[in-house]
Design a protein around this motif. Structure first.
Motif, PDB file in Angstrom:
ATOM      1  N   TYR A 147      -8.120   4.433   3.334  1.00 43.28           N
ATOM      2  CA  TYR A 147      -6.820   3.787   3.278  1.00 43.28           C
ATOM      3  C   TYR A 147      -5.735   4.612   3.950  1.00 43.28           C
ATOM      4  O   TYR A 147      -5.720   5.843   3.863  1.00 43.28           O
ATOM      5  CB  TYR A 147      -6.389   3.536   1.831  1.00 43.28           C
ATOM      6  N   GLY A 190       4.188   8.208   5.400  1.00 42.44           N
ATOM      7  CA  GLY A 190       2.856   7.655   5.422  1.00 42.44           C
ATOM      8  C   GLY A 190       1.896   8.596   6.114  1.00 42.44           C
ATOM      9  O   GLY A 190       2.308   9.459   6.905  1.00 42.44           O
ATOM     10  N   ALA A 221       1.450   3.969  -2.368  1.00 44.43           N
ATOM     11  CA  ALA A 221       0.820   2.701  -2.035  1.00 44.43           C
ATOM     12  C   ALA A 221      -0.302   2.929  -1.033  1.00 44.43           C
ATOM     13  O   ALA A 221      -0.285   3.909  -0.277  1.00 44.43           O
ATOM     14  CB  ALA A 221       1.847   1.726  -1.465  1.00 44.43           C
ATOM     15  N   ALA A 232      -2.785   1.027   1.972  1.00 47.87           N
ATOM     16  CA  ALA A 232      -2.908  -0.094   2.902  1.00 47.87           C
ATOM     17  C   ALA A 232      -4.283  -0.068   3.550  1.00 47.87           C
ATOM     18  O   ALA A 232      -4.716   0.972   4.039  1.00 47.87           O
ATOM     19  CB  ALA A 232      -1.818  -0.034   3.960  1.00 47.87           C
ATOM     20  N   GLY A 290      -3.198  -0.129   8.958  1.00 49.49           N
ATOM     21  CA  GLY A 290      -2.276   0.983   9.135  1.00 49.49           C
ATOM     22  C   GLY A 290      -2.319   1.541  10.519  1.00 49.49           C
ATOM     23  O   GLY A 290      -3.212   1.191  11.295  1.00 49.49           O
ATOM     24  N   SER A 306       3.030  -4.871   3.706  1.00 43.62           N
ATOM     25  CA  SER A 306       1.763  -4.582   4.383  1.00 43.62           C
ATOM     26  C   SER A 306       0.807  -3.765   3.516  1.00 43.62           C
ATOM     27  O   SER A 306      -0.337  -3.545   3.917  1.00 43.62           O
ATOM     28  CB  SER A 306       2.022  -3.830   5.684  1.00 43.62           C
ATOM     29  N   TYR A 307       1.266  -3.323   2.362  1.00 38.74           N
ATOM     30  CA  TYR A 307       0.434  -2.508   1.498  1.00 38.74           C
ATOM     31  C   TYR A 307      -0.294  -3.369   0.470  1.00 38.74           C
ATOM     32  O   TYR A 307       0.246  -4.359  -0.022  1.00 38.74           O
ATOM     33  CB  TYR A 307       1.276  -1.432   0.811  1.00 38.74           C
ATOM     34  N   ASP A 308      -1.488  -2.956   0.143  1.00 37.26           N
ATOM     35  CA  ASP A 308      -2.355  -3.760  -0.714  1.00 37.26           C
ATOM     36  C   ASP A 308      -2.353  -3.315  -2.173  1.00 37.26           C
ATOM     37  O   ASP A 308      -2.620  -4.118  -3.065  1.00 37.26           O
ATOM     38  CB  ASP A 308      -3.785  -3.702  -0.164  1.00 37.26           C
ATOM     39  N   TRP A 348      -0.450  -0.652  -5.231  1.00 39.41           N
ATOM     40  CA  TRP A 348       0.743   0.120  -5.592  1.00 39.41           C
ATOM     41  C   TRP A 348       0.521   0.862  -6.897  1.00 39.41           C
ATOM     42  O   TRP A 348      -0.121   0.347  -7.825  1.00 39.41           O
ATOM     43  CB  TRP A 348       1.944  -0.822  -5.758  1.00 39.41           C
TER      44      TRP A 348
END
Length: 122
Positions: free
Chosen positions: A31, A49, A96, A98, A101, A108-110, A112
């Motif tokens: 991720y 990020g 978070a 994603a 990326g 856009s993040y899956d 949290w």
């Protein structure tokens, strides 16, 4: 993937904190991971990020040069080292994950985490 953020607290301006985000799941290393923050009355904003390899990092202009994101895939953990903290950094910080990326938009993040609160006093 389940995410658990920790490390927040109260700190004086100029101080430092290190946030941690522990992830469960076997695919953590695949991720793109991000940190966001949300101050009272404001929208959630991207902070930093990091790619799954850890080789590439991304920062909001407001934290560039002060914050450092890193990850340890062996420990399923991503970190945010925050230095030279200012009152404007006061917020709840979220980690978070994603699948895609690199991405900097919250939608856009899956996955949290629950957030950890950071308060910087002047």
């Amino acid at each position: 993937v389940q995410l658990q953020a920790s490390g927040g607290g109260l700190v004086q301006a100029g101080g430092s904190l290190r946030l941690s985000c522990a992830a469960s799941g076997r695919t953590f290393s695949s991720y793109f991971m991000g940190w966001f923050r949300q101050a009272p009355g404001k929208e959630r904003e991207f902070v930093a990020g990091i790619t799954w390899t850890g080789y590439s990092t991304y920062y909001a202009d407001s934290v560039k040069g002060r914050f450092i994101i890193s990850r340890d895939n062996a420990k399923n953990t991503v970190y945010l080292q925050m230095n030279s903290l200012q009152p404007d950094d006061t917020a709840v910080y979220y980690c978070a994950a994603a699948v895609g990326g690199p991405v900097t938009t919250a939608r856009s993040y899956d996955y949290w985490g629950q957030g950890t609160e950071v308060t910087v006093s002047s």
